[in-house]
Structures are given as structure tokens and as C-alpha cells.
Design a protein around this motif. Structure first.
Motif, PDB file in Angstrom:
ATOM      1  N   MET A   4       0.831  -1.195   0.000  1.00 46.17           N
ATOM      2  CA  MET A   4       0.000   0.000   0.000  1.00 46.17           C
ATOM      3  C   MET A   4       0.865   1.244   0.000  1.00 46.17           C
ATOM      4  O   MET A   4       2.075   1.199   0.189  1.00 46.17           O
ATOM      5  CB  MET A   4      -0.935  -0.003   1.215  1.00 46.17           C
ATOM      6  N   SER A   5       0.208   2.387  -0.180  1.00 48.14           N
ATOM      7  CA  SER A   5       0.918   3.648  -0.177  1.00 48.14           C
ATOM      8  C   SER A   5       1.463   3.940   1.198  1.00 48.14           C
ATOM      9  O   SER A   5       0.902   3.537   2.209  1.00 48.14           O
ATOM     10  CB  SER A   5      -0.044   4.769  -0.598  1.00 48.14           C
ATOM     11  N   GLN A   6       2.581   4.646   1.261  1.00 49.45           N
ATOM     12  CA  GLN A   6       3.173   5.021   2.524  1.00 49.45           C
ATOM     13  C   GLN A   6       2.375   6.132   3.171  1.00 49.45           C
ATOM     14  O   GLN A   6       1.689   6.892   2.494  1.00 49.45           O
ATOM     15  CB  GLN A   6       4.615   5.494   2.299  1.00 49.45           C
ATOM     16  N   PRO A   7       2.437   6.268   4.509  1.00 54.01           N
ATOM     17  CA  PRO A   7       1.690   7.313   5.181  1.00 54.01           C
ATOM     18  C   PRO A   7       2.029   8.677   4.618  1.00 54.01           C
ATOM     19  O   PRO A   7       3.157   8.967   4.260  1.00 54.01           O
ATOM     20  CB  PRO A   7       2.140   7.180   6.644  1.00 54.01           C
ATOM     21  N   GLY A   8       0.999   9.517   4.564  1.00 60.65           N
ATOM     22  CA  GLY A   8       1.191  10.857   4.014  1.00 60.65           C
ATOM     23  C   GLY A   8       2.101  11.679   4.904  1.00 60.65           C
ATOM     24  O   GLY A   8       1.969  11.702   6.112  1.00 60.65           O
ATOM     25  N   GLU A  16      -2.753  10.064  -7.107  1.00 64.92           N
ATOM     26  CA  GLU A  16      -4.027  10.158  -7.808  1.00 64.92           C
ATOM     27  C   GLU A  16      -4.853   8.897  -7.600  1.00 64.92           C
ATOM     28  O   GLU A  16      -4.351   7.780  -7.685  1.00 64.92           O
ATOM     29  CB  GLU A  16      -3.797  10.399  -9.291  1.00 64.92           C
ATOM     30  N   LEU A  17      -6.125   9.094  -7.331  1.00 65.75           N
ATOM     31  CA  LEU A  17      -7.042   7.980  -7.122  1.00 65.75           C
ATOM     32  C   LEU A  17      -7.302   7.230  -8.421  1.00 65.75           C
ATOM     33  O   LEU A  17      -7.369   6.000  -8.454  1.00 65.75           O
ATOM     34  CB  LEU A  17      -8.355   8.508  -6.527  1.00 65.75           C
ATOM     35  N   VAL A  18      -7.435   7.976  -9.504  1.00 61.65           N
ATOM     36  CA  VAL A  18      -7.699   7.403 -10.830  1.00 61.65           C
ATOM     37  C   VAL A  18      -6.560   7.813 -11.751  1.00 61.65           C
ATOM     38  O   VAL A  18      -6.380   8.994 -12.036  1.00 61.65           O
ATOM     39  CB  VAL A  18      -9.043   7.899 -11.392  1.00 61.65           C
ATOM     40  N   ALA A  19      -5.785   6.831 -12.200  1.00 57.03           N
ATOM     41  CA  ALA A  19      -4.610   7.124 -13.021  1.00 57.03           C
ATOM     42  C   ALA A  19      -4.936   7.195 -14.505  1.00 57.03           C
ATOM     43  O   ALA A  19      -4.255   7.870 -15.271  1.00 57.03           O
ATOM     44  CB  ALA A  19      -3.527   6.073 -12.780  1.00 57.03           C
ATOM     45  N   ALA A  20      -5.970   6.478 -14.945  1.00 58.35           N
ATOM     46  CA  ALA A  20      -6.348   6.448 -16.366  1.00 58.35           C
ATOM     47  C   ALA A  20      -7.839   6.733 -16.479  1.00 58.35           C
ATOM     48  O   ALA A  20      -8.652   5.810 -16.598  1.00 58.35           O
ATOM     49  CB  ALA A  20      -6.005   5.092 -16.981  1.00 58.35           C
ATOM     50  N   PRO A  21      -8.230   8.010 -16.434  1.00 59.00           N
ATOM     51  CA  PRO A  21      -9.657   8.369 -16.407  1.00 59.00           C
ATOM     52  C   PRO A  21     -10.458   7.814 -17.579  1.00 59.00           C
ATOM     53  O   PRO A  21     -11.589   7.363 -17.405  1.00 59.00           O
ATOM     54  CB  PRO A  21      -9.632   9.899 -16.432  1.00 59.00           C
ATOM     55  N   LEU A 163      -6.921   1.259  -1.354  1.00 59.09           N
ATOM     56  CA  LEU A 163      -5.693   0.809  -0.693  1.00 59.09           C
ATOM     57  C   LEU A 163      -4.558   0.442  -1.638  1.00 59.09           C
ATOM     58  O   LEU A 163      -3.385   0.532  -1.269  1.00 59.09           O
ATOM     59  CB  LEU A 163      -5.990  -0.396   0.198  1.00 59.09           C
ATOM     60  N   VAL A 164      -4.889   0.003  -2.841  1.00 58.09           N
ATOM     61  CA  VAL A 164      -3.860  -0.478  -3.768  1.00 58.09           C
ATOM     62  C   VAL A 164      -3.579   0.598  -4.819  1.00 58.09           C
ATOM     63  O   VAL A 164      -4.510   1.102  -5.448  1.00 58.09           O
ATOM     64  CB  VAL A 164      -4.306  -1.780  -4.458  1.00 58.09           C
ATOM     65  N   PRO A 165      -2.296   0.977  -5.012  1.00 60.22           N
ATOM     66  CA  PRO A 165      -1.971   1.996  -6.020  1.00 60.22           C
ATOM     67  C   PRO A 165      -2.456   1.596  -7.408  1.00 60.22           C
ATOM     68  O   PRO A 165      -2.493   0.418  -7.757  1.00 60.22           O
ATOM     69  CB  PRO A 165      -0.435   2.055  -5.970  1.00 60.22           C
ATOM     70  N   ALA A 166      -2.855   2.584  -8.191  1.00 60.07           N
ATOM     71  CA  ALA A 166      -3.341   2.322  -9.539  1.00 60.07           C
ATOM     72  C   ALA A 166      -2.264   1.630 -10.366  1.00 60.07           C
ATOM     73  O   ALA A 166      -1.081   1.940 -10.267  1.00 60.07           O
ATOM     74  CB  ALA A 166      -3.754   3.641 -10.205  1.00 60.07           C
TER      75      ALA A 166
END
Length: 251
Positions: A4-8, A16-21, A163-166
Motif C-alpha cells: 500500500m501507499s506510505q503514510p502521508g 491520484e485515485l484514478v490514473a487512467a480516467p 488501498l492499492v496503487p493504480a
């Protein structure tokens, strides 16, 4: 567990939540269209007669092939769809996203859950479909759509998006989430708690809620990022974050 992504961290831009709109919008449109077709078919008396024949045939097949091991497994999946399981899981996911300061991801996840819960009650009231006879587990309320299937589907699909990077890994985990949703839905139909069409519609509705809310939140996030970058360009000496660099940054 997926990486998962590291803490902010302070000053770090949220991924970005959506990498390929474009691609994600196309996938969402297909799922929403299938969902609309499922609900329209059950809502039409002409097509419902044919669907009911298929549902009856499926229920007869399940009753004729019930075995203790399969029944035990089905009851296990049935438990996973109960609010006593889904609620703590949802709270844990929301808490993790808050700790990691993934506010857009948290917003998309929470919105998907809220929208799905509202729709379950509204749609059950509108359709008012009777449940199959002889359920092996306790049931309450109308049959269509399957609340278990909706809850399981929206929770796991929205969790994967949040939770999972795009990228390819999200696609793999998304496939696993869909498979899990199907198993929960089939378990309800196997146990006689729902008609098969209830489960199918519930799975599709949960997926639609997760995908639509993520797509909308992702679009708003991109707009906000664009406005922030434009504003920063007006300030001398302030570096503008590079969007492509953010995508390539290890997470």
C-alpha cells in the motif's frame, strides 16, 4: 496483503485515485450499464417471468446437490457478508486511510459505502420481491437485490481502489475482489436466502457504487490538483509538482 501507499507526510501530494480516467470511465460505464439492465429486467413483468424460471431452476439444482461440506462453506461466506463483519472491516479501512492522510481515497471509499447502503433499502422497498422458500439461514426483508452481495461487493472493490496503487497490481486485486463478491452472492443463492438474480444484481450494484464514486472523486481530485498547480505557477520561486513524477514515485 497488497503493498500500500506510505503514510502521508507533510507537503507530500496524495497519489491520484484514478490514473487512467478514460479507461476507468469506460469500465465504469460497462458495469453501470449491466447493472441497469439487471434491474430493468427484474422490474419488467415480461422479462421477470423468464428470469423467475431460471431462478427456480437454479434453486432446484442447489437443493438437489446440497452436501454438508458445501453447505458449511456457503454458511461461512454468508457470515462474511453480515454487518457484524463488514462494519468493523469498513471502519478499519477508513481509519487506515485517515492515518495515511489519503483523504480523496477515504472520501471515495466512504461515499461508496454510504450510497450502497441507501440504495439497498430504497430498492428493496421499490421491488418488494418475495424470497425463495426454505432458506437455510435467517432472513428478513425483501429479496431483491441481495444486501449481502451488495455489501460484500462494494466493500472489497472500494477497498482495493482505496488501498492499492493504480496499476497492474490493482487490476489483479480487483479481480480477486470480484471473485470474492461472486462467491458471497452464490452462497446466498445456494442457501436459498436469495434468488440467483438477486445475487447477480447485488454484485453489480456494489461494483457500480464503488466504481462511480471512485471515478467522480478522482475527477474532482484532478481538477483540484490542476487548479493548485496553476495557482503555484503565479508565485515566483515556488516549484510546481510534476504530475508524471508523482505517478512514478515509488509507493
Amino acid at each position: 496483503m497488497p503493498r500500500m501507499s506510505q503514510p502521508g507526510a507533510p507537503g507530500r501530494v496524495e497519489p491520484e485515485l484514478v490514473a487512467a480516467p478514460g479507461r476507468d470511465a469506460a469500465i465504469t460505464a460497462v458495469v453501470v450499464a449491466l447493472t441497469a439492465c439487471a434491474f430493468a429486467a427484474v422490474g419488467d413483468h415480461g422479462t421477470l417471468a423468464g428470469i423467475q424460471r431460471l431462478d427456480d431452476a437454479w434453486l432446484r439444482l442447489m437443493i438437489s446437490d446440497r452436501q454438508l461440506p458445501l453447505t458449511t462453506i456457503a454458511k461461512g461466506f454468508n457470515v462474511l457478508g453480515l454487518v457484524y463483519v463488514t462494519l468493523p472491516v469498513r471502519i478499519a479501512i477508513a481509519g487506515l486511510l485517515a492515518l495515511r492522510r489519503r483523504w480523496w481515497h477515504l472520501g471515495a471509499f466512504a461515499a461508496a459505502i454510504v450510497v450502497s447502503e441507501v440504495l439497498i433499502g430504497v430498492l428493496k422497498g421499490i421491488y418488494g420481491r418475495a424470497r425463495p422458500p426454505g432458506s437455510l439461514v435467517a432472513t428478513s426483508g425483501a429479496s431483491f437485490p441481495s444486501g449481502h452481495a451488495v455489501a460484500a461487493s462494494v466493500t472489497v472493490v472500494a477497498a482495493v481502489i482505496a488501498l492499492v496503487p493504480a496499476g497492474r497490481r490493482r487490476a489483479w486485486w480487483g479481480g480477486a475482489a470480484v471473485a470474492f463478491s461472486i462467491l458471497v452472492g452464490l452462497s446466498r443463492a445456494y442457501l436459498g436466502a436469495h434468488w440467483l438474480s438477486d445475487a447477480v444484481a447485488g454484485i453489480l450494484l456494489g461494483m457500480s457504487c464503488a466504481l462511480v464514486t471512485a471515478l467522480l472523486a478522482g475527477q474532482i481530485q484532478r481538477l483540484r490538483l490542476g487548479r493548485s498547480a496553476a495557482a503555484m505557477e503565479q508565485v515566483p520561486g515556488v516549484p510546481v509538482p510534476d504530475r508524471q513524477a508523482r505517478r512514478r514515485r515509488p509507493v
